[in-house]
Structures are given as structure tokens and as C-alpha cells.
Design an enzyme around this catalytic site. Sequence first.
Site, PDB file in Angstrom:
ATOM      1  N   GLY A 123       0.822  -1.201   0.000  1.00  0.00           N
ATOM      2  CA  GLY A 123       0.000   0.000   0.000  1.00  0.00           C
ATOM      3  C   GLY A 123       0.858   1.253   0.000  1.00  0.00           C
ATOM      4  CG  ASN A 124      -0.377   4.639  -1.394  1.00  0.00           C
ATOM      5  OD1 ASN A 124      -1.169   5.326  -0.756  1.00  0.00           O
ATOM      6  ND2 ASN A 124      -0.700   4.099  -2.569  1.00  0.00           N
ATOM      7  CE1 TYR A 125       4.002   5.191   5.340  1.00  0.00           C
ATOM      8  CE2 TYR A 125       5.243   5.990   3.440  1.00  0.00           C
ATOM      9  CZ  TYR A 125       5.181   5.240   4.605  1.00  0.00           C
ATOM     10  OH  TYR A 125       6.279   4.547   5.021  1.00  0.00           O
TER      11      TYR A 125
END
Length: 402
Positions: free
Chosen positions: A207-209
Site C-alpha cells: 500500500g502507500n501513505y
Amino acid sequence: MLKGKKIVLGITGSIAAYKSCLIIRELVKRGAEVQVVITPAGKEFITPITLSALTQKPVISEFFAQRDGTWHSHVALGLWADAMLIAPCTASTLGKMAGGIADNMLVTTYLSMKATVFIAPAMDLDMYAHPTTQQNMERLRSFGNIIIEPQSGFLASGLEGKGRMEEPEKIVDVLDVYFEKKDLLGRKVLITAGPTHEKIDPVRFIGNYSSGKMGFALAEECARRGAEVTLIAGPVNLQSSQSIHRIDVESCQQMFDAATEAFDTMDAAILCAAVADFRPAEVAQQKIKREAESPVSSLQLIPNPDIAAELGRRKHEGQVLVGFALETNDEQLNAQKKLEKKNLDFIVLNSLRNQGTCFRSDDNQISIIDRNGQIDFPKKSKAEVASDIIDQLEQRFKAIPK
């Protein structure tokens, strides 16, 4: 645009209450009719006599005006008003509004209000930054309330930071713009927001932030201007207004499927989501164990479908397609390439080089790039950035018949 509008002005117990006189004067000058509702603590900072002189109306504070059985109807106020403005709004009142604690006339009026509610917080910087205050504001936003962000400046505590109520004229400008801008009535807008999660096994993902705040701000701004909004949201911890048609997804493939299904009937799509470019080739059915004697040496990744490229390919005459580019180097060049390659009408560029923006932040700093050039904007709240972006979208629509 405020001429003839009926405004309920809520005043709470903040040192900034003295500025409510300037708000009243500005509202009246622009033709509005103002009814003040003040909390008991608010009367410690400014007198009802002053407020009544400015509005030419008795100030409402208590449920019962006198002991003869007459009372003030919060329900009637909720039906009378075209808008409610709470300025200043303390942390205490924010919490009561978010939690539905109706222990004074102002909060009961808020809970009965049929019209849009504008909230201008005012408090010390640490109170404003506290997670409880931030969560209360997010909750109030999710109900469709419009938060007028405080500014940084010198505070009553002697400290300096964010928490100073926005200036009266600018607060009234927000209401003026609200009643003016309904240029998206009849338009259908698709927005993607948040990250995607690509499963590795039942408990892990790539995923990412991304928090989704920028995409949700865009959805709320479009809805405020009258658009019919479809919001495709990745896994985020945010609420959206009830008027927004929300589709929750987890993976890129799910977002791709939802976006391509909805796009044909849309007037515009704004692709704000931070979509994972790759996913694991295989998803383990059981949790991958950490074993010293058999370490996991590699994770094979395969490309995800490209949502922007597919919608760019499908785009027909009359549709507007907006993309986002988050870059760490060669920002303008990479954004320009994406604009051309994916058949976008314009692209919103932001950069991790700008401290205090992008992922998880309440602020952003963008440039808007199209085939005619580039417009650079200063750092602003994401709500203000959303307004700038939708202004550009409206410019595109002006040449397109509904």
C-alpha cells in the site's frame, strides 16, 4: 449574493467573540438578515446589547426568555435560516456538536438546522492540534458542515501558531461564494480517492501513505457546487456527506472495475487516488511465516490495470478527465508526460519536496498543468486546494453545453 439571506450567527465563549460584531456588520452590509444565538460563556466576552444593536433583533441565549411560558424555538430557527454560521466556535462547542450534546440553545439550534452550517474554529494552537479536536472536525465535515479553517498568528495565550479565527471579511466571503457557486448543477462527477491495498497474504498488503483527504475534499467541493458526485474510495478512515454516492473498494482491480463501469455516464472524472502500480503475482492463502531456515527471498509483482489510461482511451467528446501526479524528481517533465500519454485535460502536480503537504497532511501545494501552460499555487488547506481545482474544472465546462 447574501442579499435577502437569513443567517443564524452562533457565538461561543472565545476571546475572538469580539470579532462577531465585524461579522454582523459585514453580513448586514451585504444585505443579510442576522439572528444571533449565543452561549452563556459567549456573553462573558460580548454583551447581547451590543449584538442586538447591530442586528436590530433580540439576542437568543436561553431556552426560556421569561417565566410566562414563552420559549425560543430552535426548530423554528432551523427552518427560518438559509445558513448557520458559528464564529467563533470553541473546542468545547465543536465537541458538543460532534457528539450531539444539546445542553444549550446554540447546539440545539445546530441539531435542528435544515440549512448548511459553517464553522469557524478559534482556540489555542495545542487545543486545535489535539487529536480529539481534529477528529471532531472530521466528524462534522462528514455531516456536510463546512469548516472555515483558522489561520496561524498571534494568539491570546501569547503563543503563535494555528488556531486564530479567520478574519471576519473572509468568513463572510465564504458564505457569499457558497450562495453564488452552483455552477456544477446538472453535472455528474466521478472522483477516486485514497490508497489501494494489494494483498500479499490474509494479513499483509502492499500500500502507500495516502489518507484520502484530498480526494474527499474534492468530492465535498463538487457536491457543494451542485454536482452529482460518485466517490470511489480506497481503504480510508474518512466519512463523506450523505449526498455523495460512495463506493468503497480495496484493490486497484476493484477501483478499475468501478471507475470504468461508471465513467460513460459522467461529465468529468478526477483521478485523485494513489493507486498501486503493481500487485503480487500470487496471493498466499495462509499467513507467510517467518522461518529462518526458509527465508522469503523474493516477491514477484505484476502490473495493475491503468485506470487513467483506460478512461483516457474511453473519453468521449464533452467529458473532462483530470489526473494527479505525485513526483519526487523531474516533477514538471513527468507530469507533462502523464498528461499527454493518458489523454488528460489537465493534471494536478504535487511533490514530496514540499514539506507538510501530500500524504496524511491537511495541507497541499499544487501546480495545475495543461497543454497551454502551468499555474502554480501557494500552500493551502486541502479544502482550499479543492476549490482551486474545481474552479479549473468549471472553466473547462463553460465551453461544453450541458
